[in-house]
Design an enzyme around this catalytic site. Sequence first.
Site, mmCIF file in Angstrom:
data_model
loop_
_atom_site.group_PDB
_atom_site.id
_atom_site.type_symbol
_atom_site.label_atom_id
_atom_site.label_comp_id
_atom_site.label_asym_id
_atom_site.label_seq_id
_atom_site.Cartn_x
_atom_site.Cartn_y
_atom_site.Cartn_z
ATOM 1 N NE ARG A 29 -3.922 -2.189 2.105
ATOM 2 C CZ ARG A 29 -5.016 -2.345 1.357
ATOM 3 N NH1 ARG A 29 -5.409 -1.376 0.548
ATOM 4 N NH2 ARG A 29 -5.705 -3.472 1.415
ATOM 5 C CG ASP A 30 1.461 5.548 -2.363
ATOM 6 O OD1 ASP A 30 2.019 5.523 -3.471
ATOM 7 O OD2 ASP A 30 1.619 6.484 -1.529
ATOM 8 C CG HIS A 99 6.524 3.023 -8.757
ATOM 9 N ND1 HIS A 99 7.766 3.610 -8.977
ATOM 10 C CD2 HIS A 99 5.659 4.048 -8.573
ATOM 11 C CE1 HIS A 99 7.639 4.921 -8.915
ATOM 12 N NE2 HIS A 99 6.362 5.220 -8.691
ATOM 13 C CG HIS A 101 0.981 4.990 -8.735
ATOM 14 N ND1 HIS A 101 1.147 5.577 -7.505
ATOM 15 C CD2 HIS A 101 2.070 5.348 -9.471
ATOM 16 C CE1 HIS A 101 2.279 6.273 -7.486
ATOM 17 N NE2 HIS A 101 2.851 6.152 -8.675
HETATM 18 P P1 AMP Z 1 5.877 8.253 -8.047
HETATM 19 O O1 AMP Z 1 5.632 9.683 -7.615
HETATM 20 O O2 AMP Z 1 5.090 7.814 -9.237
HETATM 21 O O3 AMP Z 1 7.360 7.969 -8.187
HETATM 22 O O4 AMP Z 1 5.325 7.351 -6.871
HETATM 23 C C1 AMP Z 1 6.054 7.085 -5.712
HETATM 24 C C2 AMP Z 1 5.037 6.702 -4.665
HETATM 25 O O5 AMP Z 1 5.725 6.057 -3.611
HETATM 26 C C3 AMP Z 1 4.280 7.878 -4.045
HETATM 27 O O6 AMP Z 1 2.884 7.722 -4.295
HETATM 28 C C4 AMP Z 1 4.637 7.800 -2.567
HETATM 29 O O7 AMP Z 1 3.553 8.122 -1.725
HETATM 30 C C5 AMP Z 1 5.040 6.359 -2.428
HETATM 31 N N1 AMP Z 1 5.937 6.048 -1.334
HETATM 32 C C6 AMP Z 1 7.058 6.720 -0.976
HETATM 33 N N2 AMP Z 1 7.658 6.135 0.073
HETATM 34 C C7 AMP Z 1 6.894 5.046 0.377
HETATM 35 C C8 AMP Z 1 6.982 4.039 1.381
HETATM 36 N N3 AMP Z 1 7.986 3.985 2.285
HETATM 37 N N4 AMP Z 1 6.012 3.072 1.415
HETATM 38 C C9 AMP Z 1 4.995 3.124 0.526
HETATM 39 N N5 AMP Z 1 4.869 4.050 -0.450
HETATM 40 C C10 AMP Z 1 5.801 5.008 -0.512
#
Ligand code: AMP
Length: 113
Positions: A29-30, A99, A101
Amino acid sequence: MSDCLFCKIISGEIPSDKVYEDDTVLAFRDIEPQAPVHVLVIPKVHIPAANAVTAENSAVVAHIFEVIAKIAADLGVQDGFRVITNCGASAGQTVHHLHFHLLAGKDMQALLA
Ligand code: AMP
Ligand code: ZN
């Protein structure tokens, strides 16, 4: 990649709220959910972004989409979800490990950014 946040999540060095794991894929989970269901699905191999997908490593991407369908069904959102990958900082990529989403559970039209 020793300095990669998602590689650290894969190794267990940083904890995550896992929803799925197999030999090649992890989903969790994000930490800052943008929808009631917001799961990140990642390959265990470090691929920096969608622009680094090649004939040599694309099998895991196909597998990720099988996993996404399974997670969506498990979470009861199989009839309405969105899959997004940001490629490059200018597109909003903040973690440079490929990744996807998986977003669901609210009006997806309002999430289109
Ligand atoms: P992006 O902006 O597409 O690179 O997505 C990166 C995502 O990683 C964001 O939606 C963040 O909220 C999420 N994120 C960052 N650190 C963590 C973490 N430790 N655990 C889960 N999600 C994370
Ligand atoms: Zn990584």
